[in-house]
Structure formats: C-alpha cells, structure tokens
Design a protein around this motif. Structure first.
Motif, short mmCIF file in Angstrom:
data_model
loop_
_atom_site.label_atom_id
_atom_site.label_comp_id
_atom_site.label_asym_id
_atom_site.label_seq_id
_atom_site.Cartn_x
_atom_site.Cartn_y
_atom_site.Cartn_z
N HIS A 1 1.49 -24.92 -69.03
CA HIS A 1 2.60 -25.11 -68.08
C HIS A 1 3.75 -25.89 -68.72
CE1 HIS A 1 0.18 -28.75 -67.81
NE2 HIS A 1 1.21 -29.37 -67.25
N ILE A 2 3.52 -26.53 -69.85
CA ILE A 2 4.60 -27.19 -70.59
C ILE A 2 5.12 -26.20 -71.62
CG2 ILE A 2 5.26 -29.16 -72.00
CD1 ILE A 2 2.92 -30.70 -70.82
N GLU A 3 6.22 -25.53 -71.29
CA GLU A 3 6.64 -24.38 -72.07
C GLU A 3 7.66 -24.71 -73.15
OE1 GLU A 3 7.78 -21.20 -69.46
OE2 GLU A 3 5.96 -21.37 -68.26
N THR A 4 8.45 -25.76 -72.96
CA THR A 4 9.49 -26.10 -73.94
C THR A 4 9.54 -27.61 -74.15
OG1 THR A 4 11.33 -26.44 -72.40
CG2 THR A 4 10.88 -24.17 -73.10
N ASN B 1 11.02 -38.27 -64.70
CA ASN B 1 10.82 -38.12 -66.14
C ASN B 1 9.61 -37.27 -66.48
OD1 ASN B 1 13.03 -39.73 -66.60
ND2 ASN B 1 11.85 -41.59 -66.98
N ASP B 2 8.67 -37.17 -65.54
CA ASP B 2 7.45 -36.41 -65.80
C ASP B 2 7.55 -34.94 -65.39
OD1 ASP B 2 6.16 -38.70 -66.75
OD2 ASP B 2 5.54 -39.30 -64.74
N ASP B 3 8.62 -34.57 -64.72
CA ASP B 3 8.76 -33.19 -64.25
C ASP B 3 9.03 -32.24 -65.42
OD1 ASP B 3 8.39 -33.82 -61.61
OD2 ASP B 3 10.52 -33.98 -61.16
N GLN B 4 8.35 -31.10 -65.40
CA GLN B 4 8.68 -30.03 -66.33
C GLN B 4 9.81 -29.20 -65.74
OE1 GLN B 4 7.36 -29.81 -69.41
NE2 GLN B 4 6.42 -31.75 -68.78
N PRO B 5 10.73 -28.69 -66.57
CA PRO B 5 11.86 -27.92 -66.03
C PRO B 5 11.44 -26.77 -65.13
CG PRO B 5 12.24 -28.43 -68.33
CD PRO B 5 10.84 -28.89 -68.03
N THR B 6 10.35 -26.10 -65.47
CA THR B 6 9.93 -24.93 -64.69
C THR B 6 9.23 -25.31 -63.38
OG1 THR B 6 7.87 -24.85 -65.96
CG2 THR B 6 9.70 -23.48 -66.72
N ARG B 7 8.90 -26.60 -63.21
CA ARG B 7 8.19 -27.05 -62.02
C ARG B 7 8.99 -28.08 -61.23
NH1 ARG B 7 2.97 -25.76 -62.05
NH2 ARG B 7 2.34 -27.59 -60.86
N THR C 1 0.68 -14.14 -57.65
CA THR C 1 0.18 -15.47 -57.29
C THR C 1 -1.27 -15.48 -56.79
OG1 THR C 1 1.14 -15.23 -55.07
CG2 THR C 1 2.48 -16.33 -56.76
N SER C 2 -1.86 -14.32 -56.55
CA SER C 2 -3.25 -14.29 -56.13
C SER C 2 -4.22 -14.46 -57.29
CB SER C 2 -3.56 -12.98 -55.38
OG SER C 2 -3.42 -11.86 -56.24
N TRP C 3 -3.73 -14.34 -58.53
CA TRP C 3 -4.58 -14.50 -59.71
C TRP C 3 -4.52 -15.93 -60.21
CZ3 TRP C 3 -7.89 -10.83 -61.13
CH2 TRP C 3 -7.61 -9.50 -60.78
N SER C 4 -5.59 -16.35 -60.89
CA SER C 4 -5.59 -17.67 -61.52
C SER C 4 -4.73 -17.65 -62.78
CB SER C 4 -7.02 -18.10 -61.85
OG SER C 4 -7.63 -17.18 -62.73
N CYS C 5 -3.95 -18.72 -62.97
CA CYS C 5 -3.04 -18.80 -64.12
C CYS C 5 -2.74 -20.25 -64.42
CB CYS C 5 -1.74 -18.03 -63.84
SG CYS C 5 -0.49 -18.25 -65.12
N ASN C 6 -3.15 -20.73 -65.57
CA ASN C 6 -2.91 -22.12 -65.95
C ASN C 6 -1.44 -22.43 -66.15
OD1 ASN C 6 -5.64 -23.08 -66.06
ND2 ASN C 6 -5.92 -21.94 -67.96
N LYS C 7 -0.67 -21.43 -66.50
CA LYS C 7 0.77 -21.65 -66.69
C LYS C 7 1.46 -21.88 -65.35
CE LYS C 7 2.84 -19.23 -69.91
NZ LYS C 7 3.36 -20.27 -70.86
N ARG C 8 0.99 -21.20 -64.33
CA ARG C 8 1.57 -21.34 -62.99
C ARG C 8 0.93 -22.48 -62.20
NH1 ARG C 8 -0.64 -18.38 -59.39
NH2 ARG C 8 -0.97 -16.61 -60.80
N VAL C 9 -0.39 -22.59 -62.27
CA VAL C 9 -1.14 -23.65 -61.58
C VAL C 9 -2.07 -24.29 -62.59
CG1 VAL C 9 -2.65 -24.23 -59.65
CG2 VAL C 9 -1.06 -22.30 -59.43
N PRO C 10 -1.66 -25.41 -63.19
CA PRO C 10 -2.49 -26.04 -64.23
C PRO C 10 -3.92 -26.28 -63.76
CG PRO C 10 -0.34 -27.09 -64.12
CD PRO C 10 -0.40 -26.16 -62.96
N VAL D 1 6.60 -17.36 -57.49
CA VAL D 1 6.10 -18.04 -58.69
C VAL D 1 6.87 -19.33 -58.94
CG1 VAL D 1 5.85 -17.82 -61.19
CG2 VAL D 1 5.28 -15.89 -59.71
N ALA D 2 8.18 -19.28 -58.77
CA ALA D 2 9.04 -20.46 -58.88
C ALA D 2 9.49 -20.86 -57.48
CB ALA D 2 10.24 -20.17 -59.77
N GLU D 3 9.41 -22.16 -57.16
CA GLU D 3 9.73 -22.62 -55.82
C GLU D 3 10.57 -23.89 -55.84
OE1 GLU D 3 6.07 -21.01 -53.13
OE2 GLU D 3 5.72 -22.92 -54.15
N PRO D 4 11.71 -23.87 -56.53
CA PRO D 4 12.57 -25.06 -56.51
C PRO D 4 13.18 -25.27 -55.13
CG PRO D 4 13.71 -23.23 -57.55
CD PRO D 4 12.30 -22.78 -57.32
N ASN D 5 13.40 -26.52 -54.78
CA ASN D 5 14.07 -26.84 -53.52
C ASN D 5 15.58 -26.79 -53.64
OD1 ASN D 5 11.62 -27.42 -52.22
ND2 ASN D 5 11.60 -29.50 -53.05
#
Length: 340
Positions: free
Chosen positions: A212-215, A25-31, A136-145, A51-55
């Motif tokens: 990181h919570i986009e929608t 329930n806590d998962d964001q769709p993009t993560r 991915t070498s740059w800092s990004c709160n959307k990608r890595v909170p 950037v996206a790594e779904p299993n």
C-alpha cells in the motif's frame, strides 16, 4: 461514488496547505483524506469503483505558475512541467528528435482523448490495473493492508514476474515511466516540508510487505516538474510495446532502450522494462552485459537472459519471461539499426 469536497487553489502553497490540513505525516498519498487531481483519468476511475475514497479533491488545474505547463528543452536536458499533458509532450518536435523513447512511450500509452487530458505527473503516479485491486470484493493488500493477495492463487496472466513479493504481484502499467527511469530522470516535489528532488529510480517502491506504500511521496507533496538530463545519444532510442491488441491496451511486455554506439559496439546502454514488473524497472544487469561488446543477436540474447535472471513466474504468467526476453532483444536490435 461517495460525496467529496472540491477545492480549486490558485497557487502551489495554497494547494499544499489544504492537503496539510486534512492529512497527517503518516498518511500515504493514495489513502489520504485529501488527494490531488489533475487530468482525473486514473483517480476519478477508482473513485467510481470505490477503490479510492478521498473526502476532498484538490484540483491543480488552476495553479498559476506557468512553469507547470511548459516544456523546456536545452543543452542541459528537458524539463517537463507537471501539468503538461501527455499529448503535448508526445507531439513536441524537439522531444521526438532528441528523446524518441519518451515520445514513443507517450504516444503508445493511451487513446488520443486520454493523452489530451492526462497530465505527465498524474501519469507517472497512476495505480495498477490489477483486477483484484479494482474489484473491492477481492482481497488485496495494496487496497486493504493485511487482507491478502488474491492474485497469487488467482488468474494472474497480467501480473508481474519481476519485483513481486508474497504480499503483492500487481504490475505497474505505465509506459512513460520506463523511458524516464532509463534516462535517469529526476522528479521535483513540493510540500509542507519544503521542496526536494527525487531520483525517478527512487520514486516508486517495490511492494515487499507494504504494497500500500506505492511511492516515496508524502500526502501533501505535489510533483511540480520532471527533468531528464542531457543525453546526446538518446536520439538513438525507442520504446517497444507488445500487447494483446494494437489499440489502447496495457503492455504484456515492453522495453525502453537508448544506445551509445561506436559502429556496432556498445559504449553505453540504458534499458527499462514494462508490463512485467511491480514498478518501473531498470534492467541494469542487461545494460552491464552489453558494455564494450558488439551488439548482435548473441549479445542481445545474453542481455535478455540477464534482464530476467531473477524472474519469478506464477501459474498463468510464465509466458511473460520469454515474451519479455524477445521484446528486449527486438528493441535492442531495432535501436541499433536506427538512422540518427
């Protein structure tokens, strides 16, 4: 690209069940570990970049419900099935006649090849093309909170001047969404908690402290349809997109406009802005400034000033404010002069 499991469910309930098994329930769709895919023009790109790594990918293209692939136009409005391709909607005769702003936004969004692949539901959920998010070498709160936002002190020419925060100034790059938010669209979604309707204006979230919570969606929810209510005067509408080059480029500034006119006097106006904000952006202050007034250069200028009154430029993107104003002024006057 990392290895993943590929699923092809045949109905919506199966797709939801698969996603529910591998998310919480806590998962964001993009993560989430399990993510939905349709055209693949956005998610597959970000998987290649790491950037996206779904299993697990849950492919929606074999879902049997025919409504997912239909466009239904009636006196009540238009209903787009979630798996309708962008090209189908852009070329639909009744959409071009009744809702030209929708057809324009889709036609200008991408190359013909991508429009033939990309689904409407995937298009509205596309993620930012911010260079710092993609690399991915740059800092990004959307990608890595919590990692920071490299764009704020970096090269930020393409970034947002509306809706940003100290945590994120990434631009929402879609075009179709501007038409939908201007026309009060509604999204239908279905997940393990049941079916629900979401006002399109509530679907995307401004970044605030949690970019990181986009929608408003949860990880096991599937968009099933997009509805636009009947708006007879939407025939007087257009989408204007300004970009660095005319072929296949994202907007530096854009405007979706629909006008209800009595001669040149504005009874009602719908305005949305693209290329300048972190989410699809309804310019309500600009709409209100036009109510009951004659639409001319002076009132168009006042509306543009109202639209950008709260803009917050950064080092390299201050030009977007003036460009955005001029784009909106031109869109308003061109919409006024349409033959309908």
């Amino acid at each position: 690209m990392r290895p993943f499991v590929y699923e092809q469910p045949s109905d919506i309930s199966d797709a939801v069940a698969i996603a529910s098994r591998f998310t919480t329930n806590d998962d964001q769709p993009t993560r989430a570990n399990a993510q939905f895919i349709a055209g693949g023009t956005n998610l597959a790109d970000y998987m290649k970049l790491g950037v996206a790594e779904p299993n697990r990918l849950v492919d929606l293209n074999r879902l049997k419900d025919p409504g997912l692939r239909q466009i239904r136009v009636s006196e009540d409005g238009v209903r787009f099935g979630a798996l309708v391709r962008m090209g189908e909607a852009a070329d639909h005769a009744e959409i071009k006649r009744r809702y030209p702003v929708i057809a324009d936004s889709l036609r200008l969004a991408a190359s013909g090849q991508i429009r033939n692949m990309a689904s409407l539901s995937g298009n509205i959920l596309q993620r930012t093309r911010c260079e710092y998010f993609r690399e991915t070498s740059w800092s990004c709160n959307k990608r890595v909170p919590g990692s920071g936002c490299a764009a704020i002190e970096g090269f930020n020419r393409q970034h947002a001047v509306l809706g940003g925060s100290d945590a994120c100034i990434a631009t929402y790059h879609g075009d179709f969404a501007q038409a939908l938010i201007a026309l009060d669209a509604v999204v239908h979604a279905e997940g393990s908690r049941g079916a629900r309707k979401i006002l399109f204006s509530k679907l995307h979230r401004q970044p605030g402290e949690t970019p990181h919570i986009e929608t408003d969606l949860v990880a096991d929810e599937i968009i099933t349809a997009i509805e636009v209510p009947a708006l007879p005067w939407a025939r007087r509408s257009l989408y204007l997109k300004i970009r660095d080059r005319e072929s296949y480029a994202f907007a530096l500034a854009s405007a979706a406009v629909a006008l209800d006119l009595d001669s040149d006097n504005v009874r009602d106006a719908r305005i949305a802005l693209g290329g300048v904000a972190t989410v699809p952006w309804r310019a309500r202050a600009a709409e209100q400034s036009l109510q009951g007034k004659k639409l001319d250069e002076a009132t168009a200028t006042a509306a543009a000033d109202a639209a950008f009154a709260e803009a917050q430029p950064r080092q390299h993107n201050a030009f977007k404010i003036e460009l955005g104003k001029r784009t909106l002024m031109r869109a308003l006057l061109e919409t006024r002069d349409m033959k309908v």
